[in-house]
Design a protein around this motif. Structure first.
Motif, PDB file in Angstrom:
ATOM      1  N   UNK A  94      93.476  35.117 -10.258  1.00  0.00           N
ATOM      2  CA  UNK A  94      94.930  35.067 -10.177  1.00  0.00           C
ATOM      3  C   UNK A  94      95.580  36.355  -9.725  1.00  0.00           C
ATOM      4  N   UNK A  95      94.776  37.342  -9.313  1.00  0.00           N
ATOM      5  CA  UNK A  95      95.330  38.612  -8.847  1.00  0.00           C
ATOM      6  C   UNK A  95      95.373  38.643  -7.326  1.00  0.00           C
ATOM      7  N   UNK A  96      95.845  39.748  -6.776  1.00  0.00           N
ATOM      8  CA  UNK A  96      95.936  39.904  -5.340  1.00  0.00           C
ATOM      9  C   UNK A  96      94.579  40.155  -4.704  1.00  0.00           C
ATOM     10  N   UNK A  97      94.582  40.186  -3.378  1.00  0.00           N
ATOM     11  CA  UNK A  97      93.316  40.337  -2.655  1.00  0.00           C
ATOM     12  C   UNK A  97      92.691  41.706  -2.881  1.00  0.00           C
ATOM     13  N   UNK A  98      93.505  42.742  -3.022  1.00  0.00           N
ATOM     14  CA  UNK A  98      92.938  44.069  -3.242  1.00  0.00           C
ATOM     15  C   UNK A  98      92.212  44.146  -4.577  1.00  0.00           C
ATOM     16  N   UNK A  99      92.750  43.473  -5.591  1.00  0.00           N
ATOM     17  CA  UNK A  99      92.074  43.441  -6.891  1.00  0.00           C
ATOM     18  C   UNK A  99      90.746  42.699  -6.783  1.00  0.00           C
ATOM     19  N   UNK A 100      90.728  41.619  -6.025  1.00  0.00           N
ATOM     20  CA  UNK A 100      89.493  40.866  -5.838  1.00  0.00           C
ATOM     21  C   UNK A 100      88.485  41.669  -5.023  1.00  0.00           C
ATOM     22  N   UNK A 101      88.985  42.449  -4.061  1.00  0.00           N
ATOM     23  CA  UNK A 101      88.072  43.298  -3.283  1.00  0.00           C
ATOM     24  C   UNK A 101      87.437  44.373  -4.168  1.00  0.00           C
ATOM     25  N   UNK A 102      88.208  44.869  -5.122  1.00  0.00           N
ATOM     26  CA  UNK A 102      87.653  45.849  -6.061  1.00  0.00           C
ATOM     27  C   UNK A 102      86.505  45.229  -6.852  1.00  0.00           C
ATOM     28  N   UNK A 103      86.656  43.977  -7.233  1.00  0.00           N
ATOM     29  CA  UNK A 103      85.595  43.275  -7.939  1.00  0.00           C
ATOM     30  C   UNK A 103      84.366  43.117  -7.060  1.00  0.00           C
ATOM     31  N   UNK A 104      84.581  42.829  -5.776  1.00  0.00           N
ATOM     32  CA  UNK A 104      83.463  42.691  -4.838  1.00  0.00           C
ATOM     33  C   UNK A 104      82.707  44.009  -4.710  1.00  0.00           C
ATOM     34  N   UNK A 105      83.439  45.120  -4.659  1.00  0.00           N
ATOM     35  CA  UNK A 105      82.792  46.432  -4.573  1.00  0.00           C
ATOM     36  C   UNK A 105      81.984  46.705  -5.841  1.00  0.00           C
ATOM     37  N   UNK A 106      82.552  46.359  -6.990  1.00  0.00           N
ATOM     38  CA  UNK A 106      81.841  46.531  -8.264  1.00  0.00           C
ATOM     39  C   UNK A 106      80.545  45.731  -8.278  1.00  0.00           C
ATOM     40  N   UNK A 107      80.618  44.486  -7.845  1.00  0.00           N
ATOM     41  CA  UNK A 107      79.434  43.630  -7.821  1.00  0.00           C
ATOM     42  C   UNK A 107      78.426  44.135  -6.798  1.00  0.00           C
ATOM     43  N   UNK A 108      78.919  44.569  -5.632  1.00  0.00           N
ATOM     44  CA  UNK A 108      78.028  45.086  -4.587  1.00  0.00           C
ATOM     45  C   UNK A 108      77.293  46.327  -5.065  1.00  0.00           C
ATOM     46  N   UNK A 109      78.005  47.192  -5.788  1.00  0.00           N
ATOM     47  CA  UNK A 109      77.401  48.416  -6.331  1.00  0.00           C
ATOM     48  C   UNK A 109      76.187  48.086  -7.190  1.00  0.00           C
ATOM     49  N   UNK A 110      76.354  47.156  -8.105  1.00  0.00           N
ATOM     50  CA  UNK A 110      75.261  46.825  -9.024  1.00  0.00           C
ATOM     51  C   UNK A 110      74.164  46.019  -8.350  1.00  0.00           C
ATOM     52  N   UNK A 111      74.518  45.175  -7.395  1.00  0.00           N
ATOM     53  CA  UNK A 111      73.499  44.420  -6.665  1.00  0.00           C
ATOM     54  C   UNK A 111      72.622  45.357  -5.840  1.00  0.00           C
ATOM     55  N   UNK A 112      73.251  46.290  -5.123  1.00  0.00           N
ATOM     56  CA  UNK A 112      72.488  47.242  -4.317  1.00  0.00           C
ATOM     57  C   UNK A 112      71.611  48.107  -5.205  1.00  0.00           C
ATOM     58  N   UNK A 113      72.177  48.594  -6.304  1.00  0.00           N
ATOM     59  CA  UNK A 113      71.393  49.400  -7.229  1.00  0.00           C
ATOM     60  C   UNK A 113      70.208  48.637  -7.794  1.00  0.00           C
ATOM     61  N   UNK A 114      70.408  47.363  -8.114  1.00  0.00           N
ATOM     62  CA  UNK A 114      69.322  46.546  -8.647  1.00  0.00           C
ATOM     63  C   UNK A 114      68.210  46.363  -7.626  1.00  0.00           C
ATOM     64  N   UNK A 115      68.585  46.094  -6.388  1.00  0.00           N
ATOM     65  CA  UNK A 115      67.578  45.922  -5.327  1.00  0.00           C
ATOM     66  C   UNK A 115      66.786  47.214  -5.139  1.00  0.00           C
TER      67      UNK A 115
END
Length: 203
Positions: A94-115
């Protein structure tokens, strides 16, 4: 508040202690030494309880009781870093696109680190090196690996901040109709009109 957090972690850890005597549970834990299964289990459990601190504390309790080896615990730990992103995902609803992009960066950070760390653990003696830092103390070994994971991943991705931001924009591209918080013309649309010298100009 910090003290209550540790009290809660201790209570959850004590509640998990009886599982260390269950042969069925112990046999299930041995499967976590498979990287993919361990990562999926850690991510699912952390997402379910929505607390990485609690899930890591429970993992440390299981390791201390011998229910899970440090080799298997590291993959569960990596999955827990992915599962903790569920809080950001839920907060972005329910937030704006920039807030959702921040979530994508957070998820990408942990996915890359896990790999990266999964590959390192499978191809290098990283697990044994971390274990040697605090021999005989599985809880401390897990804490050390968790700390190393976050510090190294941060240092690795710090120079790639712009690339992560660009990736987030590609996944969630700009949609003009959603930018209602920016200055814009509500009822007027700029049109091109011909000037006296035949050139086009904006009006």
């Amino acid at each position: 508040g910090l003290g209550i957090l540790f009290i809660g972690m201790d209570m959850m850890g004590e509640a998990m202690q009886p599982l260390c005597d269950s042969q069925v549970f112990l046999q299930a834990m041995t499967k976590f030494e498979h990287p993919l299964l361990g990562i999926l289990a850690g991510a699912a459990f952390t997402a379910a309880i929505q607390s990485s601190s609690a899930s890591v504390g429970i993992l440390q309790t299981l390791a201390q009781g011998g229910a899970v080896s440090f080799v298997g615990a590291v993959y569960v730990l990596f999955g827990q870093n992915i599962g903790t992103c569920i809080t950001a995902v839920l907060a972005a609803i329910g937030t704006g696109r920039n807030a959702k992009r921040t979530t994508i960066i957070h998820l990408s950070f942990n996915l890359i680190g896990t790999v990266v760390f999964t590959v390192l653990c499978m191809t290098t003696p990283l697990v044994s090196l971390v274990a040697q830092l605090t021999p005989g103390r599985p809880a401390a070994q897990i804490a050390n690996m968790h700390t190393i994971f976050n510090i190294v991943t941060t240092l690795l991705l710090l120079p790639l901040g712009n690339q992560l931001a660009s990736l987030a924009v590609r996944i969630l591209p700009e949609q003009p109709e959603e930018n209602r918080d920016e200055m814009h013309l509500e009822y007027l649309t700029p049109v091109q009109v011909s000037s006296k010298d035949g050139n086009l100009g904006a009006s």
